[in-house]
Design an enzyme around this catalytic site. Structure first.
Site, PDB file in Angstrom:
ATOM      1  NE  ARG A 198      -2.507   1.020   3.454  1.00 58.28           N
ATOM      2  CZ  ARG A 198      -3.348   0.551   4.634  1.00 58.28           C
ATOM      3  NH1 ARG A 198      -4.386   0.003   4.544  1.00 58.28           N
ATOM      4  NH2 ARG A 198      -2.944   0.842   5.839  1.00 58.28           N
ATOM      5  CE  LYS A 219      -2.528   4.562   7.281  1.00 54.57           C
ATOM      6  NZ  LYS A 219      -3.547   4.862   7.845  1.00 54.57           N
ATOM      7  CD  GLU A 269     -11.817   5.591   4.521  1.00 56.08           C
ATOM      8  OE1 GLU A 269     -11.436   4.625   5.141  1.00 56.08           O
ATOM      9  OE2 GLU A 269     -11.292   5.842   3.522  1.00 56.08           O
TER      10      GLU A 269
END
Ligand code: PLP
Ligand code: COI
Length: 341
Positions: free
Chosen positions: A82, A184, A220
């Site tokens: 990620r 992220k 989210e």
């Protein structure tokens, strides 16, 4: 190795300086071999890319002490992957997944005295991150970068441990339809700061963000994905290109199907259907699975049938199974547990 004298059971989710951190620098098109250092400060130019244009990405994972006394971490390969994707999206050089895993292992080993003991309820949070470090004044990617890993012992992310949370539907967005919600990047979290301060000031624990395109679908929260459970025990989790692909959520889907024999649906979830679910939880490395008891949509309250006192029964089973795997009480699927020592 002697553990530090820390009141492990009363830790919150806060930063505590530990002894060692890993650093590698990128210059002239290559990463250096990296080193473990003790200095917890970073010295960079006033015009560094990270300071001017927020060119920074990060990861979060945990080290656990298992029932039989080993120190392990959970699926670091997925965090490494990620972070590779996050770096590419912000035009940063990739720090390979393989080196990422080695850096994580080395940093945890060096700080083994800070890994909370089994049964304390605490864990060692690991924070790998990377940022543009040389001066950049025109809007463009930096040429030099630093990759670092630090660790800090932590307790529960939400005060009150596993007590059900009250969240609200946010009028702010954390991501754009074709933006950076799926990586992220620090900038996503800067985006969420006003919304979380505002939510806290109104007595809510977190924000439920909707899809930024139509504002009709559940996305989210600021730091976790959603899991819902239907009245007939199907696990439902929102699918969207602007949410972070949570490693905890992906693991829980596997756990639900293969350990608990539950049906799982990964699909768009309309805000309108939330009132029909039996259970709701927030899942992530920091959040683990934190139950949601109430969702407030502009004054309209949705109280989940599981209530405000405890986790719903399916959420509890998912929680017990996942933490059982992480703490070595249950057999893990192949490749999920990286033994550190
Ligand atoms: N969503 C957001 C916005 C997050 O910051 C996090 C935390 O990393 C998650 C979801 C959960 O992801 P993971 O389970 O990989 O920690
Ligand atoms: C994590 O769960 O690791 C995160 O990065 C979330 C953050 C809000 C602490």
């Amino acid at each position: 190795m002697e553990k530090k004298n820390i009141d492990w059971s009363n830790l919150g989710f806060t930063y505590m300086k530990t002894d060692y951190r890993y650093v590698s620098n990128y210059k002239d098109g290559a990463w250096d071999e990296g080193a473990m250092i003790t200095d917890d400060t970073v010295a960079i130019n006033e015009c560094a890319g990270v300071l001017q244009y927020a060119q920074t990405v990060f990861e979060g994972l945990k080290a656990y002490t298992t029932e039989d006394g080993r120190i392990v971490t959970f699926r670091p390969d997925l965090n490494g992957e990620r972070m590779e994707n996050s770096a590419r999206r912000l035009e940063m050089p990739v720090f390979s997944k393989e080196r990422f895993i080695k850096a994580v292992i080395e940093t945890v080993k060096a700080n083994a005295a800070y890994v909370p003991p089994y049964g304390s309820g605490a864990t060692l949070y690991i924070r790998p991150y990377m940022f543009g470090s040389n001066p950049v004044i025109g809007v463009k990617p930096a040429d030099e970068y630093q990759f670092r890993v630090f660790t800090t012992p932590v307790g529960p992310y939400f005060k009150g441990g596993v007590k059900p949370l009250t969240i609200r539907v946010s009028d702010f967005d954390r991501a754009a339809p074709n933006g950076t919600g799926h990586i992220k990047a620090g900038l996503n979290y800067a985006m969420s700061l006003h919304a979380i301060v505002d939510a806290h000031s109104q007595g809510f624990d977190e924000n439920m963000y909707l899809d930024p395109g139509t504002r009709t679908k559940v996305e989210e929260t600021g730091g976790a994905n959603f899991l819902f459970v239907t009245k007939d025990n199907t696990v439902v989790t929102p699918k969207s290109s602007s949410i972070l692909p949570s490693i905890t959520r992906r693991s829980l889907i596997y756990v639900a199907e293969h350990y608990l024999g539950l049906k799982v649906e990964e699909r768009e979830v309309l805000l309108e259907e939330v009132k029909d679910f039996a259970e709701c939880g927030l899942c992530g490395t920091a959040a683990v699975i934190s139950p949601v008891g109430k969702i407030v949509d502009h004054g309209k309250e949705i109280v989940l049938p599981a209530g405000m006192e405890q986790m719903g029964p399916v959420t509890q089973k998912l929680y017990d199974t996942l933490t059982g795997i992480q703490m070595g009480r249950l057999e893990a699927p192949e490749g999920w547990i990286q033994v550190i020592e």
